[in-house]
Design a protein around this motif. Structure first.
Motif, PDB file in Angstrom:
ATOM      1  N   LYS A   7      23.352 -14.912 -24.141  1.00  0.00           N
ATOM      2  CA  LYS A   7      23.469 -13.716 -24.961  1.00  0.00           C
ATOM      3  C   LYS A   7      22.095 -13.305 -25.498  1.00  0.00           C
ATOM      4  O   LYS A   7      21.710 -12.132 -25.422  1.00  0.00           O
ATOM      5  N   ASP A   8      21.346 -14.274 -26.023  1.00  0.00           N
ATOM      6  CA  ASP A   8      20.010 -13.985 -26.554  1.00  0.00           C
ATOM      7  C   ASP A   8      19.075 -13.488 -25.458  1.00  0.00           C
ATOM      8  O   ASP A   8      18.267 -12.574 -25.675  1.00  0.00           O
ATOM      9  N   TYR A   9      19.186 -14.084 -24.285  1.00  0.00           N
ATOM     10  CA  TYR A   9      18.330 -13.698 -23.156  1.00  0.00           C
ATOM     11  C   TYR A   9      18.600 -12.251 -22.749  1.00  0.00           C
ATOM     12  O   TYR A   9      17.668 -11.455 -22.557  1.00  0.00           O
ATOM     13  N   ILE A  10      19.875 -11.887 -22.631  1.00  0.00           N
ATOM     14  CA  ILE A  10      20.237 -10.525 -22.226  1.00  0.00           C
ATOM     15  C   ILE A  10      19.793  -9.516 -23.282  1.00  0.00           C
ATOM     16  O   ILE A  10      19.282  -8.438 -22.956  1.00  0.00           O
ATOM     17  N   GLU A  11      19.956  -9.858 -24.537  1.00  0.00           N
ATOM     18  CA  GLU A  11      19.508  -8.964 -25.612  1.00  0.00           C
ATOM     19  C   GLU A  11      17.995  -8.789 -25.578  1.00  0.00           C
ATOM     20  O   GLU A  11      17.475  -7.688 -25.808  1.00  0.00           O
ATOM     21  N   ASP A  12      17.283  -9.864 -25.275  1.00  0.00           N
ATOM     22  CA  ASP A  12      15.821  -9.795 -25.183  1.00  0.00           C
ATOM     23  C   ASP A  12      15.395  -8.907 -24.020  1.00  0.00           C
ATOM     24  O   ASP A  12      14.457  -8.107 -24.143  1.00  0.00           O
ATOM     25  N   ILE A  13      16.079  -9.039 -22.881  1.00  0.00           N
ATOM     26  CA  ILE A  13      15.776  -8.190 -21.724  1.00  0.00           C
ATOM     27  C   ILE A  13      15.965  -6.721 -22.092  1.00  0.00           C
ATOM     28  O   ILE A  13      15.133  -5.868 -21.772  1.00  0.00           O
ATOM     29  N   TYR A  14      17.069  -6.438 -22.777  1.00  0.00           N
ATOM     30  CA  TYR A  14      17.385  -5.056 -23.119  1.00  0.00           C
ATOM     31  C   TYR A  14      16.346  -4.467 -24.077  1.00  0.00           C
ATOM     32  O   TYR A  14      15.942  -3.311 -23.943  1.00  0.00           O
ATOM     33  N   LYS A  15      15.896  -5.278 -25.019  1.00  0.00           N
ATOM     34  CA  LYS A  15      14.955  -4.791 -26.024  1.00  0.00           C
ATOM     35  C   LYS A  15      13.520  -4.725 -25.500  1.00  0.00           C
ATOM     36  O   LYS A  15      12.789  -3.773 -25.782  1.00  0.00           O
ATOM     37  N   ASN A  16      13.113  -5.742 -24.746  1.00  0.00           N
ATOM     38  CA  ASN A  16      11.697  -5.895 -24.390  1.00  0.00           C
ATOM     39  C   ASN A  16      11.365  -5.599 -22.937  1.00  0.00           C
ATOM     40  O   ASN A  16      10.191  -5.589 -22.569  1.00  0.00           O
ATOM     41  N   ARG A  17      12.380  -5.388 -22.121  1.00  0.00           N
ATOM     42  CA  ARG A  17      12.104  -5.088 -20.705  1.00  0.00           C
ATOM     43  C   ARG A  17      12.775  -3.786 -20.283  1.00  0.00           C
ATOM     44  O   ARG A  17      13.277  -3.660 -19.170  1.00  0.00           O
ATOM     45  N   GLN A  18      12.801  -2.828 -21.201  1.00  0.00           N
ATOM     46  CA  GLN A  18      13.306  -1.477 -20.935  1.00  0.00           C
ATOM     47  C   GLN A  18      14.730  -1.467 -20.395  1.00  0.00           C
ATOM     48  O   GLN A  18      15.102  -0.654 -19.542  1.00  0.00           O
ATOM     49  N   GLY A  19      15.533  -2.422 -20.854  1.00  0.00           N
ATOM     50  CA  GLY A  19      16.935  -2.428 -20.454  1.00  0.00           C
ATOM     51  C   GLY A  19      17.174  -2.831 -19.016  1.00  0.00           C
ATOM     52  O   GLY A  19      18.254  -2.593 -18.473  1.00  0.00           O
ATOM     53  N   LEU A  20      16.198  -3.435 -18.383  1.00  0.00           N
ATOM     54  CA  LEU A  20      16.355  -3.845 -16.984  1.00  0.00           C
ATOM     55  C   LEU A  20      17.147  -5.151 -16.935  1.00  0.00           C
ATOM     56  O   LEU A  20      16.616  -6.219 -16.655  1.00  0.00           O
ATOM     57  N   GLU A  21      18.435  -5.048 -17.207  1.00  0.00           N
ATOM     58  CA  GLU A  21      19.279  -6.235 -17.234  1.00  0.00           C
ATOM     59  C   GLU A  21      19.358  -6.862 -15.844  1.00  0.00           C
ATOM     60  O   GLU A  21      19.382  -6.175 -14.825  1.00  0.00           O
ATOM     61  N   HIS A  22      19.416  -8.165 -15.825  1.00  0.00           N
ATOM     62  CA  HIS A  22      19.391  -8.911 -14.570  1.00  0.00           C
ATOM     63  C   HIS A  22      20.817  -9.328 -14.210  1.00  0.00           C
ATOM     64  O   HIS A  22      21.501  -9.956 -15.015  1.00  0.00           O
ATOM     65  N   PRO A  23      21.299  -8.993 -12.994  1.00  0.00           N
ATOM     66  CA  PRO A  23      22.684  -9.332 -12.642  1.00  0.00           C
ATOM     67  C   PRO A  23      22.965 -10.828 -12.699  1.00  0.00           C
ATOM     68  O   PRO A  23      24.072 -11.237 -13.067  1.00  0.00           O
ATOM     69  N   THR A  24      21.980 -11.651 -12.360  1.00  0.00           N
ATOM     70  CA  THR A  24      22.196 -13.097 -12.425  1.00  0.00           C
ATOM     71  C   THR A  24      22.416 -13.549 -13.856  1.00  0.00           C
ATOM     72  O   THR A  24      23.279 -14.387 -14.134  1.00  0.00           O
ATOM     73  N   ALA A  25      21.639 -12.997 -14.790  1.00  0.00           N
ATOM     74  CA  ALA A  25      21.795 -13.348 -16.205  1.00  0.00           C
ATOM     75  C   ALA A  25      23.170 -12.931 -16.712  1.00  0.00           C
ATOM     76  O   ALA A  25      23.859 -13.688 -17.413  1.00  0.00           O
ATOM     77  N   LEU A  26      23.597 -11.722 -16.355  1.00  0.00           N
ATOM     78  CA  LEU A  26      24.914 -11.235 -16.763  1.00  0.00           C
ATOM     79  C   LEU A  26      26.029 -12.083 -16.152  1.00  0.00           C
ATOM     80  O   LEU A  26      27.040 -12.376 -16.804  1.00  0.00           O
ATOM     81  N   PHE A  27      25.833 -12.490 -14.910  1.00  0.00           N
ATOM     82  CA  PHE A  27      26.812 -13.344 -14.232  1.00  0.00           C
ATOM     83  C   PHE A  27      26.996 -14.657 -14.995  1.00  0.00           C
ATOM     84  O   PHE A  27      28.137 -15.076 -15.281  1.00  0.00           O
ATOM     85  N   TYR A  28      25.896 -15.300 -15.346  1.00  0.00           N
ATOM     86  CA  TYR A  28      26.010 -16.586 -16.031  1.00  0.00           C
ATOM     87  C   TYR A  28      26.515 -16.430 -17.465  1.00  0.00           C
ATOM     88  O   TYR A  28      27.192 -17.326 -17.987  1.00  0.00           O
ATOM     89  N   TYR A  29      26.212 -15.317 -18.087  1.00  0.00           N
ATOM     90  CA  TYR A  29      26.796 -15.042 -19.402  1.00  0.00           C
ATOM     91  C   TYR A  29      28.314 -14.948 -19.257  1.00  0.00           C
ATOM     92  O   TYR A  29      29.075 -15.504 -20.059  1.00  0.00           O
TER      93      TYR A  29
END
Length: 272
Positions: free
Chosen positions: A167-189
């Motif tokens: 959850k923290d990783y996905i939130e960090d991606i959204y805030k600091n990497r212009q919302g470029l969410e990673h499908p692998t991260a979402l999958f494991y979440y």
């Protein structure tokens, strides 16, 4: 001005000028090491294919290490093909040497190997936590250290800990990497929720992953399992299951670079 004072000033000025025009000992060492790497890796080991010329690959690197045994990259290059050949204990001997000489560059790589290749998850967590203390929660192989700690917790059945980290990783991606969410991260979440029987919440995350990667067979498979646990319509489940199987046959699975060498956690392997 006395003669003695004048000569001292001149001597200091000469030393300063000499220092400005000549490389430092550290600069010379770096230059020499780069030359050794070029000779024994770029123009040496890389002329061989370690898949069937492992002895030649290793012998060339050993020659380079005889010239300078403190070059971390040479030790890493000795380790790498053994990991790909699934000879983890052999490779770990060499990567430990690479970490000894350059921990900032190679300790996180070693921790990654423990997580994805050797599958020694408790050791991976210890290594990554130490990396975080020394260097911060940086990235290795496209993901943060916390991502791999989360994977390790999944494999140790500590699902709630994994959920927090993803959850923290996905939130960090959204805030600091212009919302470029990673499908692998979402999958494991989603998997972390799936393992806690949070079927609806897991489906939400699998759907997010599928929005980015529509043919993601593993996400479709686990979504189908969630639907079956929710007693959804059988035709919906069967359709999704069949899609997952067909997508997997076409190679649409977890798209991490190292899946060509290792099966990732929860990666579905289908029987022919």
């Amino acid at each position: 001005m006395t003669y003695k004072f004048f000569t001292t000033i001149c001597f200091l000025m000469i030393q300063m000028a000499f220092g400005q025009n000549n490389p430092t000992e550290q600069e010379l060492k770096k230059k020499n090491q780069e030359a050794i790497i070029e000779e024994f890796v770029t123009n040496g080991a890389e002329k061989y294919n370690y898949n069937y010329q492992m002895a030649e690959w290793q012998n060339i690197l050993d020659q380079g290490l005889k010239k300078d045994s403190t070059i971390a990259y040479l030790w890493q290059q000795k380790a790498m093909p053994y990991f790909k050949a699934k000879k983890y204990e052999v490779g770990m001997i060499y990567i430990d040497k690479a970490v000894q000489y350059n921990p900032e560059r190679w300790q996180s790589y070693r921790a990654f190997i423990k997580c994805i290749f050797a599958k020694t998850y408790k050791e991976a967590i210890i290594d990554f936590e130490d990396c975080k203390k020394k260097f911060g929660n940086n990235y290795v192989m496209d993901h943060t250290y916390n991502f791999y700690i989360g994977l390790s917790f999944l494999q140790l059945n500590e699902f709630s800990k994994a959920e927090i980290l993803f959850k923290d990783y996905i939130e960090d991606i959204y805030k600091n990497r212009q919302g470029l969410e990673h499908p692998t991260a979402l999958f494991y979440y989603g998997i972390s929720k799936y393992e806690q029987k949070k079927w609806n919440e897991a489906i939400v995350e699998f759907d997010k992953a599928l929005k980015i990667y529509p043919n993601f067979s593993d996400a479709k498979y686990y979504k189908a399992v969630c639907l079956s646990r929710l007693e959804d319509k059988q035709e919906n489940i069967s359709k999704l299951y069949d899609e997952a199987k067909e997508d997997a046959k076409k190679g649409y699975t977890i798209n991490e670079d190292n899946t060509i060498y290792e099966t990732y956690p929860y990666q579905k392997r289908w029987k022919n």
